[in-house]
Design a protein around this motif. Sequence first.
Motif, PDB file in Angstrom:
ATOM      1  N   MET A  66       0.841  -1.181   0.000  1.00  0.00           N
ATOM      2  CA  MET A  66       0.000   0.000   0.000  1.00  0.00           C
ATOM      3  C   MET A  66       0.889   1.249   0.000  1.00  0.00           C
ATOM      4  O   MET A  66       1.838   1.343   0.768  1.00  0.00           O
ATOM      5  CB  MET A  66      -0.897  -0.012   1.231  1.00  0.00           C
ATOM      6  CG  MET A  66      -1.863   1.110   1.270  1.00  0.00           C
ATOM      7  SD  MET A  66      -3.051   0.772   2.591  1.00  0.00           S
ATOM      8  CE  MET A  66      -3.739   2.350   2.793  1.00  0.00           C
ATOM      9  N   GLU A  67       0.566   2.205  -0.867  1.00  0.00           N
ATOM     10  CA  GLU A  67       1.343   3.433  -0.972  1.00  0.00           C
ATOM     11  C   GLU A  67       1.038   4.376   0.184  1.00  0.00           C
ATOM     12  O   GLU A  67      -0.095   4.467   0.638  1.00  0.00           O
ATOM     13  CB  GLU A  67       0.988   4.169  -2.268  1.00  0.00           C
ATOM     14  CG  GLU A  67       1.482   3.485  -3.511  1.00  0.00           C
ATOM     15  CD  GLU A  67       1.101   4.272  -4.761  1.00  0.00           C
ATOM     16  OE1 GLU A  67       1.982   4.432  -5.594  1.00  0.00           O
ATOM     17  OE2 GLU A  67      -0.061   4.704  -4.855  1.00  0.00           O
ATOM     18  N   ASP A  74       3.903   9.061  -1.449  1.00  0.00           N
ATOM     19  CA  ASP A  74       4.019   8.335  -2.719  1.00  0.00           C
ATOM     20  C   ASP A  74       2.821   8.635  -3.619  1.00  0.00           C
ATOM     21  O   ASP A  74       2.970   8.818  -4.829  1.00  0.00           O
ATOM     22  CB  ASP A  74       4.124   6.827  -2.484  1.00  0.00           C
ATOM     23  CG  ASP A  74       5.470   6.428  -1.911  1.00  0.00           C
ATOM     24  OD1 ASP A  74       6.445   7.195  -2.081  1.00  0.00           O
ATOM     25  OD2 ASP A  74       5.540   5.360  -1.278  1.00  0.00           O
ATOM     26  N   GLN A  75       1.631   8.678  -3.036  1.00  0.00           N
ATOM     27  CA  GLN A  75       0.436   8.992  -3.813  1.00  0.00           C
ATOM     28  C   GLN A  75       0.498  10.423  -4.353  1.00  0.00           C
ATOM     29  O   GLN A  75       0.147  10.677  -5.504  1.00  0.00           O
ATOM     30  CB  GLN A  75      -0.821   8.818  -2.949  1.00  0.00           C
ATOM     31  CG  GLN A  75      -1.112   7.378  -2.610  1.00  0.00           C
ATOM     32  CD  GLN A  75      -2.283   7.246  -1.647  1.00  0.00           C
ATOM     33  OE1 GLN A  75      -3.025   8.193  -1.419  1.00  0.00           O
ATOM     34  NE2 GLN A  75      -2.449   6.068  -1.072  1.00  0.00           N
ATOM     35  N   LEU A  76       0.977  11.353  -3.518  1.00  0.00           N
ATOM     36  CA  LEU A  76       1.104  12.746  -3.943  1.00  0.00           C
ATOM     37  C   LEU A  76       2.130  12.867  -5.067  1.00  0.00           C
ATOM     38  O   LEU A  76       1.899  13.550  -6.060  1.00  0.00           O
ATOM     39  CB  LEU A  76       1.508  13.614  -2.752  1.00  0.00           C
ATOM     40  CG  LEU A  76       1.638  15.108  -3.001  1.00  0.00           C
ATOM     41  CD1 LEU A  76       0.327  15.691  -3.506  1.00  0.00           C
ATOM     42  CD2 LEU A  76       2.071  15.810  -1.725  1.00  0.00           C
ATOM     43  N   ARG A  77       3.262  12.200  -4.931  1.00  0.00           N
ATOM     44  CA  ARG A  77       4.296  12.221  -5.964  1.00  0.00           C
ATOM     45  C   ARG A  77       3.761  11.667  -7.287  1.00  0.00           C
ATOM     46  O   ARG A  77       3.973  12.235  -8.351  1.00  0.00           O
ATOM     47  CB  ARG A  77       5.507  11.406  -5.505  1.00  0.00           C
ATOM     48  CG  ARG A  77       6.692  11.481  -6.434  1.00  0.00           C
ATOM     49  CD  ARG A  77       7.881  10.682  -5.919  1.00  0.00           C
ATOM     50  NE  ARG A  77       8.368  11.187  -4.652  1.00  0.00           N
ATOM     51  CZ  ARG A  77       8.291  10.528  -3.492  1.00  0.00           C
ATOM     52  NH1 ARG A  77       7.754   9.332  -3.436  1.00  0.00           N
ATOM     53  NH2 ARG A  77       8.759  11.052  -2.389  1.00  0.00           N
ATOM     54  N   LYS A  78       3.021  10.588  -7.209  1.00  0.00           N
ATOM     55  CA  LYS A  78       2.445   9.975  -8.411  1.00  0.00           C
ATOM     56  C   LYS A  78       1.453  10.920  -9.089  1.00  0.00           C
ATOM     57  O   LYS A  78       1.459  11.088 -10.304  1.00  0.00           O
ATOM     58  CB  LYS A  78       1.750   8.670  -8.006  1.00  0.00           C
ATOM     59  CG  LYS A  78       1.264   7.827  -9.131  1.00  0.00           C
ATOM     60  CD  LYS A  78       0.683   6.532  -8.566  1.00  0.00           C
ATOM     61  CE  LYS A  78       0.197   5.606  -9.613  1.00  0.00           C
ATOM     62  NZ  LYS A  78      -0.374   4.379  -9.049  1.00  0.00           N
TER      63      LYS A  78
END
Length: 137
Positions: A1-2, A6-10
Amino acid sequence: MENILDQLRKELTSQLTFHMRNFLDQRDPRVGDKISFEIWAINQSDMELRDLRGVINPGKATNFSPCTFKVPFLRAKGKLKIKELKNIEITANPDDIVLGVLILDSIADIKVEWKAELSSMKLKYDKKVLFKKVIPA
């Protein structure tokens, strides 16, 4: 799970795009043709991006010296001309290289790193507070 970062960077990575504009000299370039174009960075996110650094490398259908670039900041929902490339020689037929993909992808390749300005970002967090009724003995 991110995790959240990591989700923001993606998400920010998907919001930063590079476009070729003012593609001059040829509509359908062939081997031996010379072309000119501008490369623009487009920030579709609501956050300012800072310290963009990168390099523009030749694609599989071109031959030119890699060009570095540095941009101090790119405002939210903003766009900026990064570089203008002139008289770039086509060394291979772009149609043969990238079947099913945009022909322009075979002309230049861009690598970039950047920082997001998060000081204006506010995260909303709601927490319910439960009160218990205490009955004295």
